[in-house]
Design a protein around this motif. Structure first.
Motif, short mmCIF file in Angstrom:
data_model
loop_
_atom_site.label_atom_id
_atom_site.label_comp_id
_atom_site.label_asym_id
_atom_site.label_seq_id
_atom_site.Cartn_x
_atom_site.Cartn_y
_atom_site.Cartn_z
N MET A 1 -46.04 11.18 3.76
CA MET A 1 -46.58 10.18 4.77
C MET A 1 -46.15 10.28 6.08
SD MET A 1 -46.39 5.99 4.12
CE MET A 1 -44.80 5.82 3.81
N ARG A 2 -45.07 10.44 6.38
CA ARG A 2 -44.45 10.35 7.65
C ARG A 2 -44.87 11.68 8.36
NH1 ARG A 2 -44.62 5.97 7.39
NH2 ARG A 2 -42.92 4.51 6.49
N LEU A 3 -44.90 13.07 7.67
CA LEU A 3 -45.36 14.07 8.27
C LEU A 3 -46.73 14.16 8.93
CD1 LEU A 3 -44.49 16.92 8.93
CD2 LEU A 3 -45.34 17.51 6.67
N LYS A 4 -47.55 13.20 7.91
CA LYS A 4 -49.21 12.87 8.28
C LYS A 4 -49.19 12.19 9.75
CE LYS A 4 -51.24 13.66 4.11
NZ LYS A 4 -52.27 13.07 2.98
N GLU A 5 -48.29 11.25 9.78
CA GLU A 5 -48.16 10.39 10.97
C GLU A 5 -47.88 11.25 12.24
OE1 GLU A 5 -47.24 6.14 8.55
OE2 GLU A 5 -45.43 7.22 9.59
N VAL A 6 -46.55 12.17 11.96
CA VAL A 6 -46.30 12.81 13.07
C VAL A 6 -47.38 13.78 13.58
CG1 VAL A 6 -45.07 14.95 13.62
CG2 VAL A 6 -43.88 13.12 12.28
N GLU A 7 -48.23 14.26 12.64
CA GLU A 7 -49.30 15.18 13.06
C GLU A 7 -50.30 14.28 13.84
OE1 GLU A 7 -50.79 16.52 9.26
OE2 GLU A 7 -49.09 18.08 9.10
N VAL A 8 -50.75 12.97 13.50
CA VAL A 8 -51.63 12.21 14.31
C VAL A 8 -50.85 12.13 15.74
CG1 VAL A 8 -52.37 9.76 14.48
CG2 VAL A 8 -52.56 10.96 12.46
N LEU A 9 -49.64 11.69 15.77
CA LEU A 9 -49.27 11.58 17.03
C LEU A 9 -49.13 12.73 18.05
CD1 LEU A 9 -45.67 9.46 16.01
CD2 LEU A 9 -47.73 8.68 17.51
N LEU A 10 -48.71 13.78 17.22
CA LEU A 10 -48.86 15.22 18.12
C LEU A 10 -50.34 15.43 18.38
CD1 LEU A 10 -46.61 17.47 15.95
CD2 LEU A 10 -46.06 16.90 18.41
N ASN A 11 -51.38 15.26 17.70
CA ASN A 11 -52.75 15.57 17.96
C ASN A 11 -53.17 14.58 19.07
OD1 ASN A 11 -52.85 17.48 16.25
ND2 ASN A 11 -53.59 16.29 14.71
N ASN A 12 -52.48 13.50 19.36
CA ASN A 12 -52.89 12.40 20.34
C ASN A 12 -51.90 12.51 21.64
OD1 ASN A 12 -55.39 10.84 19.52
ND2 ASN A 12 -54.02 11.18 17.56
N GLY A 13 -51.12 13.33 21.61
CA GLY A 13 -50.33 13.58 23.08
C GLY A 13 -49.06 12.55 23.10
N SER A 99 -40.42 16.40 25.43
CA SER A 99 -41.85 17.15 25.83
C SER A 99 -42.62 17.82 24.46
CB SER A 99 -41.37 18.29 26.68
OG SER A 99 -40.71 19.44 25.58
N ARG A 100 -43.82 17.96 25.24
CA ARG A 100 -44.64 18.58 24.12
C ARG A 100 -44.26 19.81 23.47
NH1 ARG A 100 -48.58 22.66 23.44
NH2 ARG A 100 -50.29 22.40 22.44
N GLN A 101 -43.63 20.75 24.15
CA GLN A 101 -42.87 22.00 23.51
C GLN A 101 -41.91 21.74 22.52
OE1 GLN A 101 -41.80 24.73 26.42
NE2 GLN A 101 -40.45 26.01 24.75
N LYS A 102 -41.02 20.91 22.87
CA LYS A 102 -40.01 20.37 22.05
C LYS A 102 -40.46 19.63 20.93
CE LYS A 102 -35.31 18.40 22.08
NZ LYS A 102 -34.34 17.79 22.90
N SER A 103 -41.35 18.97 20.85
CA SER A 103 -41.80 18.10 19.73
C SER A 103 -42.63 19.35 18.69
CB SER A 103 -42.96 17.28 20.18
OG SER A 103 -42.05 16.14 21.09
N ILE A 104 -43.47 20.21 19.42
CA ILE A 104 -43.92 21.01 18.49
C ILE A 104 -43.01 22.07 17.87
CG2 ILE A 104 -45.65 23.24 18.52
CD1 ILE A 104 -47.36 21.47 20.45
N GLU A 105 -42.09 22.52 18.63
CA GLU A 105 -41.19 23.28 17.93
C GLU A 105 -40.04 22.73 16.76
OE1 GLU A 105 -38.33 24.40 21.45
OE2 GLU A 105 -39.87 26.00 22.05
N ILE A 106 -39.90 21.59 16.92
CA ILE A 106 -39.13 21.10 15.62
C ILE A 106 -40.37 20.66 14.71
CG2 ILE A 106 -39.34 18.47 16.55
CD1 ILE A 106 -36.45 18.12 15.32
N TYR A 107 -41.38 20.35 14.95
CA TYR A 107 -42.50 20.34 14.04
C TYR A 107 -42.63 21.77 13.15
CZ TYR A 107 -47.05 19.76 11.70
OH TYR A 107 -47.94 19.84 10.89
N GLN A 108 -42.67 22.55 13.90
CA GLN A 108 -42.74 24.00 13.31
C GLN A 108 -41.47 24.14 12.56
OE1 GLN A 108 -43.99 26.23 16.76
NE2 GLN A 108 -46.29 25.95 16.33
#
Length: 125
Positions: A1-13, A99-108
């Motif tokens: 559930m939290r992972l899906k929420e993270v994806e929503v946040l990432l997709n919305n900047g 930052s976007r980069q740091k957030s995407i890096e930890i997500y990946q």
């Protein structure tokens, strides 16, 4: 559930919120590993319960009794580089801008299907 929420946040900047929440994905996964140690109708060990009340991911690996598995896994440079990124997270992240980069890096680092931290933890809960 939290992972899906993270994806929503990432997709919305909303990178800072995504970064903060992604750490809880790992924390929850570790706590699921800890919970698995207690069988239905068992009374959990008090020290384990008290030690579980932390957001420190490295401490939670120990409480989850995954140290030996972690030692093996950290010999894999693909996994270990991802873990190093993930372990930088802490609950104080909620007060910081990310930052976007740091957030995407930890997500990946968490979601990588071959060497991600979540993929490793799912083998143990």
């Amino acid at each position: 559930m939290r992972l899906k929420e993270v994806e929503v946040l990432l997709n919305n900047g909303q990178y800072s919120g995504a970064y903060y929440l992604i750490g809880y994905v790992v924390e929850c996964a570790l706590k699921a590993c800890i919970a698995r140690q207690t069988r239905k109708s068992d009374f959990p060990d008090k020290k384990t319960v008290l030690d579980s009340y932390t957001h420190d991911l490295e401490k939670l690996v120990k409480v989850a009794k995954l140290e030996n598995e972690f030692k093996v896994e950290r010999n894999n440079p693909d996994f270990y580089s991802r873990w190093l990124r993930v372990k930088e997270w802490n609950e104080e992240s909620r007060y910081q801008k990310h930052s976007r980069q740091k957030s995407i890096e930890i997500y990946q680092s968490i979601t990588d299907t071959n060497h991600g931290v979540l993929q490793w933890l799912q083998q143990h809960w």
